[in-house]
Design an enzyme around this catalytic site. Structure first.
Site, PDB file in Angstrom:
ATOM      1  N   PHE A   1      50.689  52.011   5.528  1.00 28.63           N
ATOM      2  CA  PHE A   1      49.284  52.026   6.001  1.00 28.63           C
ATOM      3  C   PHE A   1      48.542  50.558   6.191  1.00 28.63           C
ATOM      4  O   PHE A   1      48.790  49.367   5.830  1.00 28.63           O
ATOM      5  CB  PHE A   1      48.600  52.675   4.721  1.00 28.63           C
ATOM      6  CG  PHE A   1      47.200  53.071   5.266  1.00 28.63           C
ATOM      7  CD1 PHE A   1      46.439  53.326   6.616  1.00 28.63           C
ATOM      8  CD2 PHE A   1      45.966  51.776   4.535  1.00 28.63           C
ATOM      9  CE1 PHE A   1      46.087  54.702   7.026  1.00 28.63           C
ATOM     10  CE2 PHE A   1      44.756  52.464   5.236  1.00 28.63           C
ATOM     11  CZ  PHE A   1      44.386  53.149   6.323  1.00 28.63           C
ATOM     12  N   GLN A   2      47.735  51.175   7.967  1.00 28.35           N
ATOM     13  CA  GLN A   2      46.848  49.957   8.242  1.00 28.35           C
ATOM     14  C   GLN A   2      48.677  48.218   8.654  1.00 28.35           C
ATOM     15  O   GLN A   2      47.961  47.313   8.811  1.00 28.35           O
ATOM     16  CB  GLN A   2      45.968  49.058   7.414  1.00 28.35           C
ATOM     17  CG  GLN A   2      45.634  49.847   7.567  1.00 28.35           C
ATOM     18  CD  GLN A   2      43.614  50.052   7.147  1.00 28.35           C
ATOM     19  OE1 GLN A   2      43.340  48.578   6.224  1.00 28.35           O
ATOM     20  NE2 GLN A   2      42.355  50.136   8.034  1.00 28.35           N
TER      21      GLN A   2
ATOM     22  N   GLU B   1      35.747  44.613  14.639  1.00 30.35           N
ATOM     23  CA  GLU B   1      36.014  42.902  14.911  1.00 30.35           C
ATOM     24  C   GLU B   1      36.338  41.631  15.917  1.00 30.35           C
ATOM     25  O   GLU B   1      36.022  40.724  16.242  1.00 30.35           O
ATOM     26  CB  GLU B   1      37.654  43.046  14.322  1.00 30.35           C
ATOM     27  CG  GLU B   1      37.956  42.746  12.513  1.00 30.35           C
ATOM     28  CD  GLU B   1      38.388  44.865  12.470  1.00 30.35           C
ATOM     29  OE1 GLU B   1      37.519  45.503  13.746  1.00 30.35           O
ATOM     30  OE2 GLU B   1      38.016  45.146  11.520  1.00 30.35           O
TER      31      GLU B   1
ATOM     32  N   MET C   1      30.112  43.541  40.074  1.00 32.89           N
ATOM     33  CA  MET C   1      31.616  42.801  40.809  1.00 32.89           C
ATOM     34  C   MET C   1      32.430  43.392  41.071  1.00 32.89           C
ATOM     35  O   MET C   1      32.480  42.989  42.345  1.00 32.89           O
ATOM     36  CB  MET C   1      31.629  41.538  39.309  1.00 32.89           C
ATOM     37  CG  MET C   1      32.829  40.068  40.492  1.00 32.89           C
ATOM     38  SD  MET C   1      31.734  39.558  41.771  1.00 32.89           S
ATOM     39  CE  MET C   1      31.037  38.113  41.148  1.00 32.89           C
TER      40      MET C   1
ATOM     41  N   LYS D   1      48.697  40.963   1.392  1.00 31.01           N
ATOM     42  CA  LYS D   1      47.484  40.761   0.121  1.00 31.01           C
ATOM     43  C   LYS D   1      48.495  40.129  -1.572  1.00 31.01           C
ATOM     44  O   LYS D   1      47.167  39.988  -2.092  1.00 31.01           O
ATOM     45  CB  LYS D   1      47.428  42.288  -0.096  1.00 31.01           C
ATOM     46  CG  LYS D   1      46.251  42.997  -0.519  1.00 31.01           C
ATOM     47  CD  LYS D   1      46.260  44.709  -0.859  1.00 31.01           C
ATOM     48  CE  LYS D   1      44.644  44.368  -1.611  1.00 31.01           C
ATOM     49  NZ  LYS D   1      44.211  46.189  -1.809  1.00 31.01           N
TER      50      LYS D   1
END
Lengths: 189, 602
Positions: B135-136, B73, B505, B185
């Site tokens: 969940f999630q 993502e 760097m 959802k």
């Protein structure tokens, strides 16, 4: 064996800015009353390291879904300006007014103060409450709850006097404030 | 549905009935797609998951919006940024709840810092499960509140269309930024009403864009009086659109003032113009930083006085009157005291300045300006980007010079992205940026791993363009999985790795500021980048010596697939010039005097 002398490590980076005089300002913020709006405002203060001294919030116009937040905050003049601009950037914030710079304003706080004690202390507490125009809103044989309204300083003074007389609990609303005169922050009643 | 074949209608009667009962009703997922189409979205970068399946179902059923499947993502967010930065449109990402949303956080913060317009749709567990540690489940609006311009959790499908329209409005107006719309959802399944977008004027969020004309007049007056003026421009000009860049060019032509820019503003003013001083700041040019230090009138447009620009604040341009044009009032007077603040859109402000300059037939103070340019030319004479050339090892600067030479002969529209580190600064110093929206880099947040997905986003938007990610070997590994995305969509992105086997760097700072104690900055166990490219189905090339370089660049420009070029550069090269931390613009260190670097504090 002598311990090796440790060199005190010194920062190789620039020091931060030196402290400048801090001011306290009272801000009136009109917001859309939507979920999370208070978290947004409070998160802004904690995330950017600004100080909140007092915060009050409640819906002031149910039909228009508007709430008014009053914040007393402190910082350097540059930080205060940042606070106002950062608040103004939040999408649900309709208006931010710095009452401290806007003109004269009235600010009040309400406190409920529970004092327990017997005999002279109990009488003394009542006497002082009278001077501060505090009302007794609950009483038992060994306790009072006083309701007192006024500026933050007045409430601080009242609490200081009540402490030796048996203060056990205090609940304060934080500051509510309005500009004097006809002007309004807008949107609200 | 109207497309259902009439012969089959008998079988499909139950849904038909629902349609008749409520002809305007749509499911939440349909509303989302409809709203995106209405907003003109052509591409979504995303990754499916449980909480966004209804939306993916709708994506499957339509062909107006193209979905680009990333491999993590984080990649979707940076790709949307690259898309947005290279087109000026709002980039759109779609991720699932929980880990999908938390992976998006870096990209959201990056977009917030660099003012990139994004709309990120996140799935959420069903409303009735919110707060149960489902969940999630993650508190997406809570997590993203400080790293978005705005976010909203949808509680009612009837508010969905409006919320998406508002998200686009908020993302693209004012100072652009990322907006998250978190959609449970059950709301994606529920039927509700679709609302068309309201006119911008009717929106509750309406930032000021037109400048206060009296302030503009005052600014122009100051400019006309200036003896040693400088334009300090930033990403705000890119965000204001190509016509802002055009107006800037005209204003510079009219006034003859020198121009420098922040990292984010590169391309707003052509680097091949003689008024161009190069980038300013920590690794900016000597002439740009000295001009900032010595100027008497600074005209800052769409930049925000970041600490990497100003160096030590109390030594920053001590003698100048500072004019600051910014669309975001909170950017003004944040770090540096401003004498003349102007809250406005960069394009409108520059055009207003131009108009007043012309109307009042102002002329710059020719004699003073000539002297100022003489001084600037002396600074230019220092040749601050000079480095020790080598015939045996490839100097990173040399690699970019050869790339620049090759790009000059390439007719395609060119887009450069970078990762973060030394290579990023060298790219900013050595590559030419002559047009806006051609340069994608993570400026504010400094996100390693930004460049490859951003290049993918730019290539999706410009299929015929030449898109190059100038990378370091450490940064590229942070989002290397997006190679698969590039292969899947046949994107001929070029990844030009300046491989010095160090987090360059970090190593440079350790060498200069931490007593040469190279703690964990060596990138051990590097993959073979040529084989890695091939394993993904791309092309791998390598240059070990300077004489191989031109050939390899030539081959790279001709490939039609994603290509990694592993340029093995000098391991010890440092990025100069440099303003050491805590120093002013007038205390820059140049490459040949690197040994003069003040290490005594360590």
């Amino acid at each position: 064996m002598a311990a090796p002398r440790r060199k005190k490590s010194k920062s190789v980076y620039a020091p931060g800015p030196k402290d400048v005089a801090v001011e306290t300002h009272t801000l009136a913020i009109l917001v859309k009353n939507e979920p999370g709006v208070l978290a947004r405002v409070v998160g802004l203060f904690s995330g950017r390291g600004y100080n909140i001294e007092s915060l009050t919030v409640a819906e002031t116009d149910h039909d228009k879904h508007l709430s008014r937040i009053t914040i007393v905050c402190s910082g350097t003049p540059m930080v205060i300006e940042q606070i106002k601009n950062q608040l103004g950037r939040l999408v649900p914030v309709k208006n931010v007014r710095d009452l401290t710079t806007y003109g004269p304003y009235v600010d009040r706080e309400l406190a409920l103060i529970k004092v327990t004690g017997k005999n002279e202390k109990r009488i003394e507490a009542l006497r002082i409450a009278d001077i501060f125009r505090a009302r007794v809103v609950d009483s038992s044989l060994e306790s009072f709850i006083f309701e007192v309204t006024g500026t933050t300083e007045k409430i601080n003074a009242f609490i200081d006097l009540m402490r030796p007389l048996g203060l056990v609990d205090a609940s304060r609303t934080g500051v509510a404030a309005l500009a004097r005169g006809e002007t309004a922050i807008g949107g609200s009643v | 549905m109207s497309t259902v074949d009439s012969k089959k209608q008998a079988k499909k009667s139950p849904p038909e009935k629902i349609e008749k009962a409520a002809p305007d009703k749509m499911t939440g997922a349909e509303i989302i797609i409809q709203a995106l189409i209405e907003q003109g979205v052509e591409v979504i970068f995303g990754y499916p998951g449980g909480a966004v399946l209804p939306i993916y179902d709708e994506i499957f059923k339509q062909d107006k919006i193209k979905h680009v499947l990333v491999r993590q993502e984080g990649g979707a967010l940076h790709a949307a940024e690259g898309y947005a930065r290279s087109t000026g449109k709002v980039g759109v990402a779609l991720v699932t709840s929980g880990p999908g949303a938390t992976n998006a956080v870096t990209g959201l913060t990056d977009a917030l810092m660099d003012s990139i317009p994004l709309v990120c749709l996140t799935g959420q567990v069903p409303s009735f499960l919110i707060g149960t540690d489902a969940f999630q489940e993650a508190d997406t609006t809570g997590i993203t509140r400080p790293c978005t311009k705005h976010n909203v959790l949808i509680r009612d499908q009837n508010e969905l269309a409006e919320a998406i329209h508002e998200a686009f409005h908020v993302a693209r107006t004012g100072r652009p930024g990322p907006v998250v719309v978190d959609i449970p959802k059950d709301i994606q399944f529920a039927e509700g009403d679709y609302k068309k977008a309201a006119k911008p004027a009717a929106q509750s969020y309406n930032p000021q864009t037109a400048p206060d004309m009296s302030a503009i007049e005052e600014a122009v007056e100051l400019m006309a009086q200036a003896k040693k003026p400088v334009f300090y421009t930033g990403g705000g000009i890119i965000n204001a659109g190509p016509s802002a860049s055009k107006a800037l060019r005209e204003l510079v032509k009219e006034t003859g003032f020198p121009v420098t820019s922040t990292l984010m503003g590169l391309g707003a003013f052509p680097a091949n113009d003689d008024k161009w001083l190069g980038m300013l700041g920590m690794h900016g040019t000597f002439e740009a930083n000295w001009a900032m230090h010595d100027c008497d009138v600074m005209i800052c447009i769409g930049a925000r006085f970041d600490d990497r620009i100003t160096g030590r604040i109390d030594k920053f341009s001590p003698g100048s009157i500072k004019i600051h044009v910014d669309i975001d009032p909170s950017s003004i007077n944040k770090n540096v005291h401003i004498d003349l603040p102007i809250v406005a859109d960069a394009q409108l402000a520059i055009e207003a300045m131009l108009k007043i300059w012309k109307d009042k037939s102002h002329k710059p103070r020719a004699r003073s300006l000539k002297k100022w340019w003489k001084q600037i030319d002396d600074w230019r004479g220092i040749n601050c980007l000079a480095y020790k050339p080598s015939s045996k090892i490839i100097k990173p600067q040399y690699a970019l010079e050869r790339l620049r030479a090759a790009l000059e002969n390439d007719k395609r529209d060119q887009f450069i992205s970078t990762e973060v580190g030394q290579h990023q600064m060298w790219a900013a110093q050595f590559l030419p940026f002559n047009k806006p929206n051609r340069w994608m880099t993570s400026g504010g947040l400094g996100t390693m791993g930004y460049g490859l997905p951003a290049a993918i986003g730019a290539q999706i938007a410009h299929p015929k363009g030449l898109v190059i990610d100038v990378a370091g070997e450490a940064s590229i590994l942070m989002n290397i999985q997006e190679m698969s995305t590039a292969v899947q969509y046949r994107l001929p992105v070029k990844i030009f790795i300046l491989n010095n086997q160090w987090m360059g760097m970090v190593r440079q700072w350790q060498e200069l500021l931490h007593g040469e104690r190279y703690s964990e900055s060596y990138t051990d166990s590097l993959p073979d980048f040529v084989k890695l490219a091939e394993a993904y189905g791309g092309i791998g090339l390598r240059a070990d010596t300077p004489d191989e370089l031109d050939d390899v660049i030539d081959q790279m420009l001709k490939t039609d697939k994603v290509t990694i070029v592993d340029v093995r550069v000098d391991q010890k090269e440092n990025c100069f010039p440099m303003i050491p931390s805590g120093k002013g613009h007038n205390e820059m260190i140049m490459s040949p005097q690197a040994e003069k670097f003040d290490k005594k504090l360590v």
